[in-house]
Design a protein around this motif. Structure first.
Motif, mmCIF file in Angstrom:
data_model
loop_
_atom_site.group_PDB
_atom_site.id
_atom_site.type_symbol
_atom_site.label_atom_id
_atom_site.label_comp_id
_atom_site.label_asym_id
_atom_site.label_seq_id
_atom_site.Cartn_x
_atom_site.Cartn_y
_atom_site.Cartn_z
ATOM 1 N N GLY A 237 0.780 -1.235 0.000
ATOM 2 C CA GLY A 237 0.000 0.000 0.000
ATOM 3 C C GLY A 237 0.807 1.279 0.000
ATOM 4 O O GLY A 237 0.232 2.375 -0.061
ATOM 5 N N GLU A 238 2.135 1.184 0.057
ATOM 6 C CA GLU A 238 2.945 2.406 0.085
ATOM 7 C C GLU A 238 3.079 2.994 -1.315
ATOM 8 O O GLU A 238 3.178 2.276 -2.305
ATOM 9 C CB GLU A 238 4.336 2.106 0.650
ATOM 10 C CG GLU A 238 5.207 3.355 0.748
ATOM 11 C CD GLU A 238 6.496 3.122 1.510
ATOM 12 O OE1 GLU A 238 7.147 4.102 1.884
ATOM 13 O OE2 GLU A 238 6.852 1.949 1.743
ATOM 14 N N ALA A 239 3.115 4.321 -1.394
ATOM 15 C CA ALA A 239 3.361 4.994 -2.666
ATOM 16 C C ALA A 239 4.848 4.904 -3.000
ATOM 17 O O ALA A 239 5.701 5.096 -2.130
ATOM 18 C CB ALA A 239 2.933 6.446 -2.599
ATOM 19 N N VAL A 240 5.161 4.581 -4.253
ATOM 20 C CA VAL A 240 6.545 4.495 -4.697
ATOM 21 C C VAL A 240 6.731 5.306 -5.968
ATOM 22 O O VAL A 240 5.768 5.551 -6.710
ATOM 23 C CB VAL A 240 6.978 3.030 -4.965
ATOM 24 C CG1 VAL A 240 6.982 2.219 -3.677
ATOM 25 C CG2 VAL A 240 6.089 2.372 -6.010
ATOM 26 N N LYS A 241 7.950 5.727 -6.213
ATOM 27 C CA LYS A 241 8.297 6.412 -7.456
ATOM 28 C C LYS A 241 9.065 5.429 -8.331
ATOM 29 O O LYS A 241 10.035 4.827 -7.875
ATOM 30 C CB LYS A 241 9.152 7.642 -7.168
ATOM 31 C CG LYS A 241 9.563 8.416 -8.414
ATOM 32 C CD LYS A 241 10.406 9.641 -8.043
ATOM 33 C CE LYS A 241 10.818 10.412 -9.298
ATOM 34 N NZ LYS A 241 11.648 11.591 -8.941
ATOM 35 N N VAL A 242 8.642 5.256 -9.558
ATOM 36 C CA VAL A 242 9.263 4.311 -10.476
ATOM 37 C C VAL A 242 10.004 5.087 -11.563
ATOM 38 O O VAL A 242 9.401 5.927 -12.239
ATOM 39 C CB VAL A 242 8.205 3.387 -11.126
ATOM 40 C CG1 VAL A 242 8.873 2.352 -12.016
ATOM 41 C CG2 VAL A 242 7.363 2.708 -10.053
ATOM 42 N N SER A 243 11.280 4.806 -11.736
ATOM 43 C CA SER A 243 12.086 5.508 -12.737
ATOM 44 C C SER A 243 12.764 4.509 -13.660
ATOM 45 O O SER A 243 13.220 3.454 -13.218
ATOM 46 C CB SER A 243 13.161 6.364 -12.062
ATOM 47 O OG SER A 243 12.585 7.355 -11.250
ATOM 48 N N SER A 244 12.841 4.854 -14.936
ATOM 49 C CA SER A 244 13.588 4.068 -15.909
ATOM 50 C C SER A 244 14.699 4.934 -16.471
ATOM 51 O O SER A 244 14.848 6.107 -16.098
ATOM 52 C CB SER A 244 12.670 3.602 -17.042
ATOM 53 O OG SER A 244 12.375 4.693 -17.904
ATOM 54 N N ARG A 245 15.457 4.388 -17.412
ATOM 55 C CA ARG A 245 16.511 5.184 -18.046
ATOM 56 C C ARG A 245 15.935 6.364 -18.817
ATOM 57 O O ARG A 245 16.629 7.339 -19.082
ATOM 58 C CB ARG A 245 17.327 4.298 -19.001
ATOM 59 C CG ARG A 245 18.098 3.175 -18.294
ATOM 60 C CD ARG A 245 18.907 2.352 -19.302
ATOM 61 N NE ARG A 245 19.605 1.232 -18.659
ATOM 62 C CZ ARG A 245 19.137 0.013 -18.576
ATOM 63 N NH1 ARG A 245 17.942 -0.277 -19.098
ATOM 64 N NH2 ARG A 245 19.835 -0.950 -17.990
ATOM 65 N N GLU A 246 14.660 6.254 -19.185
ATOM 66 C CA GLU A 246 14.018 7.318 -19.971
ATOM 67 C C GLU A 246 13.410 8.403 -19.101
ATOM 68 O O GLU A 246 12.983 9.440 -19.613
ATOM 69 C CB GLU A 246 12.914 6.722 -20.864
ATOM 70 C CG GLU A 246 13.362 5.570 -21.731
ATOM 71 C CD GLU A 246 14.514 5.937 -22.645
ATOM 72 O OE1 GLU A 246 14.582 7.093 -23.093
ATOM 73 O OE2 GLU A 246 15.368 5.061 -22.898
ATOM 74 N N GLY A 247 13.307 8.141 -17.797
ATOM 75 C CA GLY A 247 12.716 9.176 -16.932
ATOM 76 C C GLY A 247 11.726 8.588 -15.952
ATOM 77 O O GLY A 247 11.551 7.381 -15.862
#
Length: 623
Positions: free
Chosen positions: A613-623
Motif C-alpha cells: 500500500g505504500e506509494a513508490v516512485k518508479v524511474s527508468s533510463r528514460e525518466g
C-alpha cells in the motif's frame, strides 16, 4: 415515458460483444447484453455493463475550443474549422505535405478511419498516417502477413472452445478479454489441455495443465526449444509441411541450434517442462495459439510472432477449426483501423501504397493523384516533430501523451508543433496541448461499423442525439476536407462511406449494412454471395504456401543492470482501460479501481523495505 433499446457493439476491448443501450425519454440510462450475439451470448464484463456511463459525463466536450493567449476559449464551429483548415493549409503550402502527420483511432468506426485515411492521402497529400496498432499489434500484422499472407486472427472466437489444446502466452485473457477467456474455460471443461507461458501468475494459470514462467524477453528461445523437441521426436506434421509450406529446411537447421539445454539456460524453463509443452501441443488434433501484447510489445515483437507461426505450421495447426494463431486485439476497432489503411505504407485492405496498380484504383475513384512513398510511423512522427520536420498534426481519438513510449519525448515533440488539432470527446492530456479541439461524439451518438479481433464486421447504432454542439467524427472530417478544397466528401451517411470501402477493398467487397443488421460478417468476404470466412487458410494460404522463417534469439534492447536492477512489465486491469480516457469517467469502474498500482515480488519488496500500500516512485533510463 418512452423506453427503447438499441442494439450496438461494445466500445472497449476487441472481443466485439453485442449489447443493447437502454434509452428512457431520449436519455441513456443503462446497458444490457445481447443474448443471441455469437460472441458474448448474453454475458458482459464489468466494462461492458458500464459502457453507457462515460457517454453523458459532465467532462464531455460539448463545444469547439481554440487556444488564445495560452488558454482555451469556446468558439463556434465556423471559427474552429476555419482555424484548423487554414493552419493545415498554410503548413502544406509553405513546408510541403510531408510536414503534416495524422493519427487515426482504434476507438472510432471503420467509416471514420477510412475517411481520415482518404483526407490524409487525397487532400493533404501525405502518407504520414498511423495509429496505436504501431505500438501494440504492428508486429502481428507484419509477422502473420509474412508467414500466412494475412495479418489477422486466423480463426474465430467461438471456435476456441472446440480446441483440444490451447497455448496462451503474452495474454492475461481473463482481465483483458474476459468473454474470450470464457471460451478458453469452456474448452477446458470439455477436456482441452491448457498451456500458459507467462512470467507472472495470472488467473488462467490456476486452470492450466502446464504453467511455466519464462525470463522476460526470451520468447523466441522457448518456442525454438519446443520446436527442436517436436522435430527430434518426429511429432511434426510431415504431410502438411510437404503440401502446404516452404522454408522448412532453413527452420530445421536453425532450431537444431536451440537444444532443450540451451533453451533452459536462456529462458529459465526446465527441459522437462519444455518437453511437456512440446508433446501436449504437437499431439493435439486441434491446437490453438492465443497471444496478445506480451508477445508483440518487444524490440523482437515480429520475431516472436513469426516463431508462433512456425510452431503452428510445424504441427499443421492452421486452416482448420479450433486451431490457428490468434492475436487478441486490444481495442474495439484496432483491427478495423488497420483494415482501413490507417498505416503509412498500406491502403485499405492491406493494399500497398507503392503499387502503381493498387494505388491507381484509388486515384480513379477519388480523382486525385496520391503519394506513393511510404509515410512515417507514429514513433517516427514524434521524432520528426521533435526535430522540427513535422510542423502540424491532426489526432483523432488517440492520447499519445499517455499511451506512447517515452512520454517526456512525446510532450516535447507535440509542444514544438506549429499546429495541433485534436478531435476527441474529452479534453485528454494530449488535447490539452492542442491549438484547436473539435468535439466528436461517442459510439452511442453515431452510426457505423467496428471490426472485432476475429475479423467480424458489426454495426454500431445511434441511440441518442449528440451532446451539446458535438458532431459525429465522420461529419467533422468531411467538413474539414471540404473546407480545404477536397472533392468527394459529400456523403449523406456512414452507409454510403461503407459502400466506397467495399468498392475499393476486396476483403470487404461482399459486406453491406443489410447483411450485418443481425449478425456480423467475417472478412475476407469477396462478394455478396460469399458467407464470409470463419477460419482462414483452409485450402491455401493467402500468400499461397505458408512460410517458415528461421528466427534466432536476440536479447532485449535493454536489460537490468546495477543502476536499474528491476524489470518492469505492463499489464491490464479488468476495471480500467488503456489511458482511462473513457473508463475513468465511469462511476462503476472507479468504485472498483480508482488508481493504478504496482505489483512486486515479495522478496524484492522486502529487500527494498516497501510495505503493502505504500506509494513508490518508479524511474527508468528514460525518466
Amino acid at each position: 415515458m418512452n423506453y427503447r433499446t438499441v442494439l450496438t457493439t461494445c466500445v472497449y476491448c476487441g472481443c466485439g460483444c453485442g449489447l443493447y443501450l437502454e434509452v428512457l425519454d431520449d436519455e441513456l440510462v443503462g446497458t444490457l447484453p445481447c443474448k443471441t450475439h455469437p460472441i458474448n451470448e448474453g454475458g458482459l464484463c464489468i466494462k461492458g455493463w458500464s459502457a453507457h456511463e462515460f457517454v453523458t459525463s459532465e467532462k464531455r466536450l460539448r463545444r469547439p475550443l481554440v487556444k488564445k493567449d495560452g488558454h482555451f476559449v469556446e468558439v463556434d464551429w465556423g471559427e474552429a474549422m476555419g482555424r484548423a483548415a487554414a493552419g493545415l493549409g498554410k503548413i502544406k503550402e509553405e513546408r510541403g505535405p510531408q510536414s503534416l502527420a495524422l493519427l487515426s483511432s482504434a476507438k472510432c468506426t471503420n467509416e471514420e478511419n477510412f475517411l481520415l485515411m482518404k483526407f490524409a492521402r487525397g487532400v493533404l497529400g501525405t502518407n504520414n498516417i498511423d495509429h496505436c496498432a504501431r505500438l501494440c499489434h504492428a508486429s502481428t500484422v507484419a509477422g502473420l502477413a509474412q508467414a500466412f499472407g494475412s495479418g489477422a486472427m486466423t480463426n474465430s472466437t467461438p471456435e476456441i472452445e472446440e480446441a483440444d489444446c490451447i497455448l496462451v502466452t503474452g495474454s492475461n485473457t481473463t482481465e483483458a478479454h474476459p468473454l474470450i477467456a470464457s471460451r478458453i474455460l469452456r474448452a477446458k471443461e470439455k477436456g482441452a489441455k491448457l498451456i500458459v507461458v507467462d512470467p507472472r501468475g495470472i488467473q488462467l494459470s490456476s486452470y492450466a495443465d502446464i504453467h511455466v514462467r519464462q525470463r522476460l524477453g526470451t520468447d523466441v528461445a522457448w518456442i525454438n526449444g519446443v520446436m527442436n523437441i517436436i522435430i527430434s521426436e518426429g511429432w511434426h506434421d510431415k504431410d502438411f509441411i510437404e503440401r502446404r509450406t516452404e522454408g522448412f529446411e532453413e527452420l530445421e537447421k536453425k532450431v537444431k541450434e536451440h537444444t532443450p539445454e540451451r533453451a533452459e539456460q536462456i529462458t529459465g524453463i526446465s527441459q522437462v517442462d519444455l518437453r511437456r509443452i512440446a508433446e501436449t501441443y504437437a499431439k493435439a488434433e486441434r491446437a490453438s495459439i492465443i497471444y496478445a501484447m506480451g508477445i508483440t510489445q518487444h524490440t523482437t515483437g515480429t520475431d516472436n510472432v513469426l516463431s508462433l507461426c512456425n510452431l503452428a505450421l510445424l504441427t499443421g495447426n492452421v486452416g482448420k477449426r479450433g486451431s490457428g494463431v490468434n492475436p487478441l486485439r486490444g481495442q474495439n476497432n484496432v483491427q478495423g483501423a488497420c483494415d482501413m489503411g490507417c498505416l503509412p505504407n498500406l491502403l485499405s485492405g492491406y493494399q500497398s501504397i507503392a503499387s502503381d496498380e493498387l494505388r491507381g484504383k484509388f486515384e480513379v475513384e477519388w480523382g486525385v493523384k496520391l503519394p506513393k512513398e511510404p509515410g512515417l510511423t507514429v514513433v517516427e512522427m514524434m521524432e520528426a516533430a521533435a526535430g522540427g520536420r513535422i510542423k502540424g498534426m491532426f489526432i483523432l481519438g488517440e492520447n499519445p501523451l499517455l499511451s506512447d513510449p517515452d512520454i517526456n519525448h512525446v510532450r516535447e515533440a507535440l509542444q514544438r508543433l506549429d499546429l495541433l488539432v485534436v478531435l476527441d470527446i474529452f479534453l485528454t492530456e494530449t488535447a490539452e496541448l492542442a491549438d484547436v479541439v473539435l468535439p466528436g461524439v461517442s459510439f452511442a451518438e453515431k452510426d457505423g461499423t467496428f471490426t472485432a479481433t476475429d475479423r467480424r464486421v458489426q454495426r454500431v447504432r445511434k441511440a441518442i442525439e449528440p451532446l451539446g454542439e458535438a458532431r459525429p467524427d465522420w461529419q467533422i472530417i468531411c467538413e474539414l476536407a471540404q473546407a480545404m478544397g477536397g472533392e468527394g466528401f459529400q456523403y449523406k451517411s456512414p452507409e454510403e462511406v461503407f459502400g466506397e470501402i467495399a468498392r475499393l477493398t476486396p476483403i470487404y467487397a461482399g459486406i453491406t449494412y443489410p447483411r450485418i443488421e443481425e449478425r456480423g460478417v467475417q472478412w475476407p468476404c469477396r462478394s455478396e454471395e460469399d458467407p464470409g470466412t470463419e477460419f482462414m487458410h483452409e485450402k491455401e494460404f493467402s500468400r499461397g504456401l505458408g512460410k517458415f522463417t528461421a528466427v534466432d534469439f536476440r536479447e532485449p534492447a535493454e536489460l537490468a543492470d546495477e543502476d536499474y536492477p528491476l524489470m518492469l512489465t505492463t499489464g491490464r486491469s479488468a476495471f480500467q482501460f488503456h489511458t482511462g480516457s473513457l473508463s475513468r469517467k465511469s462511476p462503476s469502474l472507479r468504485r472498483e479501481l480508482d488508481e493504478a498500482y504496482l505489483e512486486m515480488n515479495p522478496l524484492d519488496a522486502g529487500e527494498l523495505g516497501v510495505p503493502e500500500g505504500e506509494a513508490v516512485k518508479v524511474s527508468s533510463r528514460e525518466g
